[in-house]
Write an enzyme that holds these catalytic residues in place. Sequence first.
Site, PDB file in Angstrom:
ATOM      1  N   GLY A 288       0.693  -1.263   0.074  1.00  0.00           N
ATOM      2  CA  GLY A 288       0.187   0.060   0.092  1.00  0.00           C
ATOM      3  C   GLY A 288       0.792   1.274   0.160  1.00  0.00           C
ATOM      4  CE  LYS A 290       4.944   1.660  -6.378  1.00  0.00           C
ATOM      5  NZ  LYS A 290       5.128   0.420  -5.662  1.00  0.00           N
ATOM      6  CG  ASP A 351       3.309  -1.155  -8.153  1.00  0.00           C
ATOM      7  OD1 ASP A 351       4.232  -1.656  -9.167  1.00  0.00           O
ATOM      8  OD2 ASP A 351       3.469  -1.239  -7.025  1.00  0.00           O
ATOM      9  CB  CYS A 404       9.895  -3.558  -8.492  1.00  0.00           C
ATOM     10  SG  CYS A 404       9.067  -4.953  -7.562  1.00  0.00           S
TER      11      CYS A 404
HETATM   12  C1  LIG Z   1       3.936  -5.237  -6.676  1.00  0.00           C
HETATM   13  S1  LIG Z   1       2.876  -5.621  -5.321  1.00  0.00           S
HETATM   14  C2  LIG Z   1       2.159  -3.857  -5.503  1.00  0.00           C
HETATM   15  C3  LIG Z   1       2.824  -2.842  -4.402  1.00  0.00           C
HETATM   16  C4  LIG Z   1       1.841  -1.890  -4.054  1.00  0.00           C
HETATM   17  N1  LIG Z   1       1.429  -1.104  -5.357  1.00  0.00           N
HETATM   18  C5  LIG Z   1       2.507  -0.855  -3.203  1.00  0.00           C
HETATM   19  O1  LIG Z   1       3.046   0.173  -3.622  1.00  0.00           O
HETATM   20  O2  LIG Z   1       2.608  -1.204  -2.180  1.00  0.00           O
HETATM   21  C6  LIG Z   1       1.639  -6.606  -6.242  1.00  0.00           C
HETATM   22  C7  LIG Z   1       0.602  -6.644  -5.323  1.00  0.00           C
HETATM   23  O3  LIG Z   1      -0.693  -7.458  -6.251  1.00  0.00           O
HETATM   24  C8  LIG Z   1      -1.178  -8.379  -5.610  1.00  0.00           C
HETATM   25  N2  LIG Z   1      -1.726  -9.407  -6.430  1.00  0.00           N
HETATM   26  C9  LIG Z   1      -1.253 -10.393  -7.076  1.00  0.00           C
HETATM   27  N3  LIG Z   1      -2.138 -10.857  -8.085  1.00  0.00           N
HETATM   28  C10 LIG Z   1      -3.220 -10.084  -7.923  1.00  0.00           C
HETATM   29  C11 LIG Z   1      -4.350 -10.234  -8.649  1.00  0.00           C
HETATM   30  N4  LIG Z   1      -4.719 -11.194  -9.788  1.00  0.00           N
HETATM   31  N5  LIG Z   1      -5.341  -9.153  -8.399  1.00  0.00           N
HETATM   32  C12 LIG Z   1      -5.156  -8.286  -7.520  1.00  0.00           C
HETATM   33  N6  LIG Z   1      -3.745  -8.033  -6.834  1.00  0.00           N
HETATM   34  C13 LIG Z   1      -2.950  -9.061  -7.202  1.00  0.00           C
HETATM   35  C14 LIG Z   1      -0.126  -8.983  -4.760  1.00  0.00           C
HETATM   36  O4  LIG Z   1      -0.542  -9.855  -3.739  1.00  0.00           O
HETATM   37  C15 LIG Z   1       0.842  -7.898  -4.315  1.00  0.00           C
HETATM   38  O5  LIG Z   1       0.178  -7.516  -3.082  1.00  0.00           O
END
Ligand SMILES: C[S@@+](CC[C@H](N)C(=O)[O-])C[C@H]1O[C@@H](n2cnc3c(N)ncnc32)[C@H](O)[C@@H]1O
Length: 473
Positions: A288, A290, A351, A404
């Site tokens: 969270g 961002k 993201d 990332c």
């Molecule tokens: C790269 S992280 C996001 C980081 C976040 N934007 C931040 O700034 O803290 C990706 C997130 O997407 C979630 N995720 C994975 N597959 C997903 C899906 N199909 N739908 C929604 N969220 C998903 C993961 O559990 C993870 O928490």
Amino acid sequence: MNDEARPPEEERRDAATGDTEPGTSPTGSGETEARPGKPDPGVRAEAIRILAEVERGAWSDRLLQSRSRRFEDPRERRFLNVLVLATLRWQGALDRVLAPFVHGGLARLRPEVRAALRLGVAQATVLGKQPAIAGDTTVSAMRALGGPRPAGLVNAVLRQVFSGDVPEPDPAATIPAWLHRRWVLRYGKERTERLVQAALRPARPFLVARPDRGGREAIADALAREGVETRPARRHPWGLVVQKGAPQLTEAFARGDFLLVDEGAALVASLAMPADGQAVADLAAAPGGKAAILAQGETAGIVALEIFPRRARNLAALLAERAPAGKAAAVVADATRPPLPAERFGTVLLDAPCSGTGTFRRRPEKRHRVRPEDIPDCAKRQARMLDAAAPLVAPGGALVYAVCSLEEEEGIGQARAFLERHPEFVPVDPAGVLGHAADGLVAEEDGIPYLATRPEDEDTDGFVAVRFARRAG
Ligand SMILES: C[S@@+](CC[C@H](N)C(=O)[O-])C[C@H]1O[C@@H](n2cnc3c(N)ncnc32)[C@H](O)[C@@H]1O
């Protein structure tokens, strides 16, 4: 359920997300300032235990945060961080040093024994201890942890390793060979060497101040009173670069005056910062960082999706703390089928979950977990998410896609394919949105300008982010 007892399935899926949890990173722990003095042998035993648990799938930052509390002396806490993180970062190279001395190979050993051997060699090489001291302290820690038999084995191997000149671990071997080859092909030898070196450095602590708590100057002053030195970040209006001290141990942190995030992540949030009064959808939002930064802007509201319920709960708690009541909602949902209305969001941020190859500074064990097949697997999932994100964007609105990852297929390759499938979008130059904050960080391939934060030059995670504008008509 606590973080350390997550079901293996969730843990495996998390391993492909490349996320970093705000406020849980050990990187502000004073890792670079360790003056170990004479730490208790218990610190090394704890380090071995943590390293073995990380091999079994746990994340080091979470374990370090909880286990450090067992040590009252801050020097011991810092030393624990140094031991674990250095061993994890150098693991591939330490294994190469050890391999000729382990009959039958390292793979046949118990994780604790493997961890102790790595710790012993790490101490004698990258941490600069005398081999005799490195050996003795590691063997006593293994004895305290596992009894005389494994300690005898660790003793026998380390004695042999240390009997001649101890070979220097090879930095290139700290990155899996298949990934190293990929980087050389994409970035060339010289830049790959710098990427490898960057992945061996501790992540630099960076924080984003809450503007409604007096602004970053007031928060910098509050931190200074608690012994944490910062300087204003050049690329972020609310950002502070931590120069000394552990911000996560302060009252200011406990009050929620700032978020600990990577500077690259903060820049991605800036690229997605909506115009006043726009609604925002953040489609893969946990932990969270961002979303919380976006909530500090003048948006009409944020809806933040996350597929894992536990993560969504933590996200909801963070947003409840950061955003005025009713302005932000966390929803458990799959971003490939978002339960959101079409064409209603001025800004959509994706993201996306990715291989995370740009995050090795922050998550040292990530390099041991990423597999070659993760990259095409992640790329397929990202394409599905992008296709699901596109219809949500209002005409004239923006879709910001970020990963990332340093891999072409997940970054610019994904953007190129998206534009071919979605002619209703055009790429936007990040410099036009970010101004000087983007200086030196904008690249262009196939006519697509994008933001590329650079671990090797800027001491940030390696993000690639593209902003697409949806044509108005
Ligand atoms: C790269 S992280 C996001 C980081 C976040 N934007 C931040 O700034 O803290 C990706 C997130 O997407 C979630 N995720 C994975 N597959 C997903 C899906 N199909 N739908 C929604 N969220 C998903 C993961 O559990 C993870 O928490």
